[in-house]
Design a protein around this motif. Structure first.
Motif, mmCIF file in Angstrom:
data_model
loop_
_atom_site.group_PDB
_atom_site.id
_atom_site.type_symbol
_atom_site.label_atom_id
_atom_site.label_comp_id
_atom_site.label_asym_id
_atom_site.label_seq_id
_atom_site.Cartn_x
_atom_site.Cartn_y
_atom_site.Cartn_z
ATOM 1 N N GLN A 55 59.943 28.919 13.397
ATOM 2 C CA GLN A 55 59.846 27.789 14.332
ATOM 3 C C GLN A 55 59.911 28.273 15.781
ATOM 4 N N LEU A 56 60.723 29.275 16.032
ATOM 5 C CA LEU A 56 60.767 29.851 17.374
ATOM 6 C C LEU A 56 59.427 30.473 17.740
ATOM 7 N N LEU A 57 58.814 31.150 16.765
ATOM 8 C CA LEU A 57 57.528 31.791 17.018
ATOM 9 C C LEU A 57 56.406 30.786 17.239
ATOM 10 N N ALA A 58 56.630 29.566 16.809
ATOM 11 C CA ALA A 58 55.634 28.520 17.039
ATOM 12 C C ALA A 58 55.613 28.073 18.501
ATOM 13 N N HIS A 59 56.663 28.398 19.246
ATOM 14 C CA HIS A 59 56.707 28.066 20.681
ATOM 15 C C HIS A 59 55.639 28.896 21.400
ATOM 16 N N PRO A 60 54.820 28.308 22.230
ATOM 17 C CA PRO A 60 53.714 29.043 22.859
ATOM 18 C C PRO A 60 54.139 30.181 23.770
ATOM 19 N N PRO B 284 59.818 36.823 25.504
ATOM 20 C CA PRO B 284 58.699 36.002 25.986
ATOM 21 C C PRO B 284 57.365 36.731 25.907
ATOM 22 N N ARG B 285 56.299 35.984 25.786
ATOM 23 C CA ARG B 285 54.962 36.558 25.864
ATOM 24 C C ARG B 285 54.718 37.102 27.268
ATOM 25 N N LEU B 286 53.773 38.007 27.362
ATOM 26 C CA LEU B 286 53.459 38.628 28.638
ATOM 27 C C LEU B 286 53.100 37.556 29.666
ATOM 28 N N GLY B 287 53.794 37.592 30.802
ATOM 29 C CA GLY B 287 53.518 36.651 31.875
ATOM 30 C C GLY B 287 54.235 35.322 31.752
ATOM 31 N N GLU B 288 54.985 35.128 30.657
ATOM 32 C CA GLU B 288 55.690 33.859 30.440
ATOM 33 C C GLU B 288 57.153 33.981 30.841
ATOM 34 N N THR B 289 57.738 32.863 31.234
ATOM 35 C CA THR B 289 59.169 32.766 31.498
ATOM 36 C C THR B 289 59.748 31.710 30.567
ATOM 37 N N LEU B 290 60.797 32.075 29.866
ATOM 38 C CA LEU B 290 61.385 31.156 28.891
ATOM 39 C C LEU B 290 62.670 30.550 29.413
ATOM 40 N N ASP B 291 62.794 29.227 29.240
ATOM 41 C CA ASP B 291 64.029 28.500 29.536
ATOM 42 C C ASP B 291 64.743 28.270 28.201
ATOM 43 N N PRO B 292 65.915 28.874 27.981
ATOM 44 C CA PRO B 292 66.595 28.727 26.697
ATOM 45 C C PRO B 292 66.776 27.275 26.265
ATOM 46 N N ALA B 293 67.122 26.409 27.217
ATOM 47 C CA ALA B 293 67.330 24.995 26.875
ATOM 48 C C ALA B 293 66.024 24.357 26.395
ATOM 49 N N GLU B 294 64.925 24.713 27.047
ATOM 50 C CA GLU B 294 63.640 24.147 26.648
ATOM 51 C C GLU B 294 63.236 24.641 25.255
ATOM 52 N N GLY C 54 65.199 22.755 22.697
ATOM 53 C CA GLY C 54 64.645 21.413 22.538
ATOM 54 C C GLY C 54 63.380 21.429 21.693
ATOM 55 N N PHE C 55 62.567 22.447 21.883
ATOM 56 C CA PHE C 55 61.341 22.577 21.104
ATOM 57 C C PHE C 55 61.668 22.732 19.612
ATOM 58 N N VAL C 56 62.612 23.623 19.309
ATOM 59 C CA VAL C 56 62.969 23.881 17.916
ATOM 60 C C VAL C 56 63.655 22.670 17.297
ATOM 61 N N ALA C 57 64.473 21.975 18.078
ATOM 62 C CA ALA C 57 65.217 20.813 17.559
ATOM 63 C C ALA C 57 64.289 19.729 17.046
ATOM 64 N N TYR D 212 71.150 20.917 11.591
ATOM 65 C CA TYR D 212 72.108 21.969 11.247
ATOM 66 C C TYR D 212 71.484 23.368 11.294
ATOM 67 N N LYS D 213 70.144 23.435 11.371
ATOM 68 C CA LYS D 213 69.457 24.729 11.446
ATOM 69 C C LYS D 213 69.185 25.166 12.890
ATOM 70 N N VAL D 214 69.337 24.261 13.830
ATOM 71 C CA VAL D 214 69.005 24.570 15.226
ATOM 72 C C VAL D 214 69.995 25.600 15.776
ATOM 73 N N PRO D 215 69.520 26.656 16.441
ATOM 74 C CA PRO D 215 70.424 27.682 16.969
ATOM 75 C C PRO D 215 71.491 27.129 17.896
ATOM 76 N N SER D 216 72.650 27.743 17.870
ATOM 77 C CA SER D 216 73.710 27.403 18.814
ATOM 78 C C SER D 216 73.344 27.866 20.214
ATOM 79 N N GLU D 217 72.590 28.951 20.274
ATOM 80 C CA GLU D 217 72.221 29.508 21.579
ATOM 81 C C GLU D 217 70.951 30.327 21.444
ATOM 82 N N VAL D 218 70.133 30.294 22.476
ATOM 83 C CA VAL D 218 68.943 31.132 22.561
ATOM 84 C C VAL D 218 69.158 32.147 23.674
#
Length: 529
Positions: A441-446, A471-481, A484-487, A493-499
């Motif tokens: 599911q994390l890998l499904a994030h663009p 992150p992919r080349l040139g991308e910046t990841l916001d852990p909270a975002e 939210g995507f995975v949730a 109960y499967k959603v990570p406690s922290e990214v």
């Protein structure tokens, strides 16, 4: 019992290759700097015999375990088969192992001799407890053992002076050990997997079937030579069908597909890193003009990347599953007929496979449990863990099924699906969570290029789900975002406690993510979900 291998050995195979297929091309070796080395079957057998004579003359005996600490190279291939001719056992290890790591392996396999690359010679001679070193590369002919305990060293540059016929009368059977491959050790101390001559020949014949190989095939690989993916799934099937092996010493995403096309490869080996990095390369208008009919591929990849790769490069992934202990990709797509991605395929010829529940009972279709495999020890399965009968016994059920430790299920039509390693099961508040499922599911994030999920101690819920992402080349990841995507895609109960965003993930020598090296934050810094 007579099987497909019978009494044949690797020495018998090379005798046939040299006499009946001697003028056919065997090897195209592309060095990291671009130089190319080629050899026919007969010429390479001559080189193997010269090395076998050198090793034998300097004390290597049948049954002896000899460490190979060499990079992917022509010397590696010569050494492996020269040891087999003597009846000795090749123990390949990563060329970057430090002396203390080599010493651990040496003690486990009781090796007194090693074949090493030149820049490892001095350290190995003085720090690893070895008595004899054979040194590849630019090295003086011979140096005696020193008073300080340094090992005797012999340069492999002496090989060309040896006869091209191997003369010692060595008694070898198909049950004689040929190799000892150490497990990657991602979850436990590495164990020496003993592989016989029959195992090697069986792997070749099996993968000839798996990939529908003929002697006109050219299999191209960048897999490290010390790993079973190269040894058993790449090299051996080339030999048993007298095809041609193309080895690219060092993988480069910017050069790889051009090399595939230039070498007219019909089959290639790939892992997720190769697929993903190729997709990041600029599009070449000629990249679909190639001869590749199948890409031998191991396990997981997100659906989008798989579809993009096959569409862009006009080829298909042959998905499969296996372990060093099972010798082959025991569950696999077949060369012909339907495939059912993301299934890892159906049970291969000569094997049995099942999924069992926590009580050891065969699970009904669709129910997740442990994947277990049955084959013949020393033939289609490893002979044993070296000098560890207790670990060997634990690896099997009382009725002879090998416990893979991997989780999956099988559908009503016999297609198997992989859901994660047993060691990748995170127990959170009494519920089992597949780390692999969360990773998918994390890998499904663009914006996510790579992901690894591990369990971390949690005083309230046993384990917290911790996610590490690159992150992919040139991308910046916001852990909270990302959370939210995975949730929105999996149960709460499967959603990570922290990214945790990282620039890279630690890896084993075979390129797998080394989860044991991922360090979660201290428990007090975690926020329970």
């Amino acid at each position: 019992m007579v099987d497909s291998v019978g009494p044949l050995t690797l020495n018998d195979l090379w005798a046939w290759l040299s006499s009946a297929r001697g003028d056919r091309p065997f090897l195209t070796f592309i060095e990291q700097k671009g130089a190319v080395r080629r050899a026919t079957y007969r010429a390479f057998d001559d080189e193997i015999n010269q090395m076998a004579n050198l090793l034998s003359a300097h004390g290597v005996r049948p049954g002896e375990n000899v460490i190979l600490q060499l990079p992917s190279s022509v010397d590696f291939l010569r050494s492996m088969f020269a040891l087999a001719k003597i009846g000795a056992v090749a123990v390949p290890i990563n060329r970057d192992y430090q002396p203390q790591e080599v010493e651990h392996i040496r003690k486990v396999c009781a090796a007194d001799a090693a074949i090493v690359v030149a820049d490892k010679a001095e350290a190995s001679a003085t720090q690893t407890g070895l008595k004899t070193l054979f040194v590849a590369g630019d090295w003086p002919g011979e140096r005696a053992a020193r008073p300080d305990g340094a090992a005797r060293t012999i340069g492999l540059g002496l090989c060309p002076g040896q006869p091209t016929i191997f003369t010692p009368d060595v008694k070898i059977t198909s049950d004689t050990p040929a190799m000892m491959l150490f497990t990657s050790g991602t979850t436990a101390a590495p164990k020496g997997v003993v592989i016989t001559h029959a195992n090697c020949l069986h792997s070749g014949l099996y993968h000839n079937w798996q990939m529908a190989m003929t002697d006109r095939d050219r299999l191209l690989t960048t897999m490290p030579m010390e790993h079973s993916n190269f040894q058993l799934a790449g090299l051996m099937p080339v030999l048993t069908v007298a095809a041609e092996l193309v080895v690219v010493q060092q993988y480069s995403a910017s050069r790889f597909w051009r090399q595939v096309r230039e070498q007219r490869a019909t089959l290639i080996q790939a892992v997720a890193t190769i697929v993903k990095t190729l997709l990041l390369q600029p599009v070449d208008p000629d990249e679909t003009r190639h001869a590749v009919r199948d890409v031998q591929y191991y396990l997981t990849l997100d659906d989008d990347a798989k579809e993009q790769f096959e569409r862009r490069f006009n080829t298909q992934l042959l998905n499969c599953y296996g372990l060093t202990e099972t010798i082959n990709w025991v569950i696999t797509d077949f060369a012909h007929g339907p495939r059912r991605w993301p299934s890892i395929g159906r049970v291969g010829l000569g094997y049995q496979a099942r999924v069992v529940d926590s009580f050891g009972h065969e699970a009904p279709a669709g129910e997740v449990g442990e994947i277990q495999i049955k084959g013949d020890k020393g033939r289609s399965m490893m002979l044993e863990y070296y000098r560890d009968p207790e670990a060997t016994a634990r690896a099997y059920t009382p009725d002879g099924w090998f416990r893979t430790g991997d989780r999956g299920y099988v559908d009503d039509d016999g297609w198997f699906f992989f859901t994660g390693r047993s060691s990748d099961i995170i127990k959170r508040a009494g519920r089992n969570i597949s780390a692999l499922e969360v990773e998918e599911q994390l890998l499904a994030h663009p914006g996510v290029a790579e992901a690894a999920v591990v369990g971390a101690p949690d005083e309230i819920r046993d384990e917290a789900v911790m996610a590490f992402v690159v992150p992919r080349l040139g991308e910046t990841l916001d852990p909270a975002e990302v959370l939210g995507f995975v949730a929105g895609r999996i149960a709460a109960y499967k959603v990570p406690s922290e990214v945790i965003v990282s620039t890279d993930l630690p890896r084993t020598s075979t390129g797998k993510i080394a989860k044991r090296l991922l360090v979660p934050p201290a428990p007090e810094s975690q926020s329970p979900r």
